[in-house]
Design an enzyme around this catalytic site. Structure first.
Site, PDB file in Angstrom:
ATOM      1  N   GLU A 177       0.824  -1.218   0.000  1.00 61.70           N
ATOM      2  CA  GLU A 177       0.000   0.000   0.000  1.00 61.70           C
ATOM      3  C   GLU A 177       0.858   1.268   0.000  1.00 61.70           C
ATOM      4  O   GLU A 177       1.149   1.840   1.045  1.00 61.70           O
ATOM      5  CB  GLU A 177      -0.938   0.031   1.205  1.00 61.70           C
ATOM      6  CG  GLU A 177      -1.862   1.240   1.181  1.00 61.70           C
ATOM      7  CD  GLU A 177      -2.752   1.352   2.417  1.00 61.70           C
ATOM      8  OE1 GLU A 177      -3.619   2.246   2.425  1.00 61.70           O
ATOM      9  OE2 GLU A 177      -2.575   0.579   3.360  1.00 61.70           O
ATOM     10  N   LYS A 214      -2.606  -2.201  -3.234  1.00 63.50           N
ATOM     11  CA  LYS A 214      -3.620  -1.289  -2.701  1.00 63.50           C
ATOM     12  C   LYS A 214      -3.169   0.140  -2.972  1.00 63.50           C
ATOM     13  O   LYS A 214      -2.138   0.583  -2.464  1.00 63.50           O
ATOM     14  CB  LYS A 214      -3.822  -1.520  -1.206  1.00 63.50           C
ATOM     15  CG  LYS A 214      -4.885  -0.599  -0.594  1.00 63.50           C
ATOM     16  CD  LYS A 214      -5.228  -0.989   0.830  1.00 63.50           C
ATOM     17  CE  LYS A 214      -6.235  -0.031   1.434  1.00 63.50           C
ATOM     18  NZ  LYS A 214      -6.686  -0.429   2.787  1.00 63.50           N
TER      19      LYS A 214
END
Length: 299
Positions: A177, A214
């Site tokens: 992420e 992500k």
């Protein structure tokens, strides 16, 4: 727990990931938004107990277990907690059919070169071994990009893939992420650099294990769509990043092959004072809206 079934769900099932992973630094703000002010608790232990109660309320809601939420990301203390008498990861998978993930990063370093790297993660191998024994399927590790600085973004991605390699060595699936802040004055430029760096990192990733990417919903629709076809990518998911629920869903609908992994947008209208009927009704409406944005796309 069946990793094969979990892998099939994470690769193919329609739905989205719920991020229930607010950690120590963001917990007071999350509780305050939920309607529990700092005066309601007198210690960190009490604070985390209240946060656990909030998460358990969400997990036990009928709206959360209707097969639209395919996975949930947990804070370490939530992983170690119970729902009734069951460990949270077991309850999620066995009772709800929801794949459990664990947030493993320990916060962010000070900004340098327009980015914030992850702080060191002490005893990472020990944490990953314990998580695997508890039935955790994968992990999530967040860093932040503020400016379109190629050197800074390259450093972020190098660190992310290094951690991912350690996670993969424990037969867990890492969620990488690198969040581009939605308020960045150079968001589109930063995302173009991020696309290039993520691609190069995937090419260098050793072994055969897969990762989940992500990312912030991009300025250019479908910027990351090709990653969904990459042999080393299990799924591409989007964070809400401070967008309101409505705005995040409108933007997500324009991005094919991308599902939600929302936190703030998921819980923005939930309050401690609500009756279970009201609470469950609001959560159901939100779950349906996020599911729709994840599954039903527009051209």
């Amino acid at each position: 727990m069946s990793n094969t079934k979990m892998a099939q769900q994470m690769s193919q099932a329609p739905g989205f990931i719920a991020a229930l992973d607010q950690s120590g630094g963001s917990t007071p703000k999350a509780l305050g938004h939920y309607g529990i002010e700092p005066g309601a608790y007198s210690s960190e232990q009490d604070m985390f107990a209240l946060m656990h109660e909030m998460r358990v309320r969400i997990i036990k809601s009928p709206a959360f277990s209707d097969h639209k939420v395919i996975a949930a990301i947990l804070f370490e203390k939530t992983m170690d907690g119970l729902v009734d008498t069951m460990p949270v990861p077991s309850y999620l998978w066995d009772k709800c059919g929801i794949v459990p993930f664990l947030k493993i990063d320990k916060g962010l370093e000070a900004e340098e070169h327009g980015v914030q790297l992850m702080k060191p993660i002490p005893d990472l191998n020990s944490l990953l071994s314990r998580a695997a024994k508890l039935g955790i399927y994968g992990t999530k590790e967040r860093s932040v990009i503020r400016l379109a600085d190629k050197n800074g973004i390259s450093e972020i991605i190098h660190q992310q893939y290094q951690v991912a390699e350690t996670v993969l060595s424990h037969q867990l699936v890492p969620i990488i992420e690198p969040e581009v802040l939605v308020q960045s004055p150079e968001k589109a430029e930063a995302e173009n650099i991020l696309l290039e760096e993520l691609t190069q990192g995937l090419q260098k990733l050793p072994g055969q294990g897969k990762v989940i990417l992500k990312v912030t919903i991009p300025e250019k629709a479908d910027l990351y769509a090709e990653f969904a076809k990459h042999p080393r990518v299990q799924r591409v998911v989007a964070l809400s990043g401070g967008y309101s629920l409505d705005e995040a869903c409108i933007k997500l609908k324009k991005n094919h092959n991308m599902i939600a992994s929302f936190s703030r947008a998921l819980m923005e209208d939930l309050r401690a004072s609500q009756s279970n009927t009201v609470f469950d009704g609001i959560l159901k409406k939100v779950v349906n809206e996020i599911y729709d944005a994840s599954v039903n796309k527009v051209e």
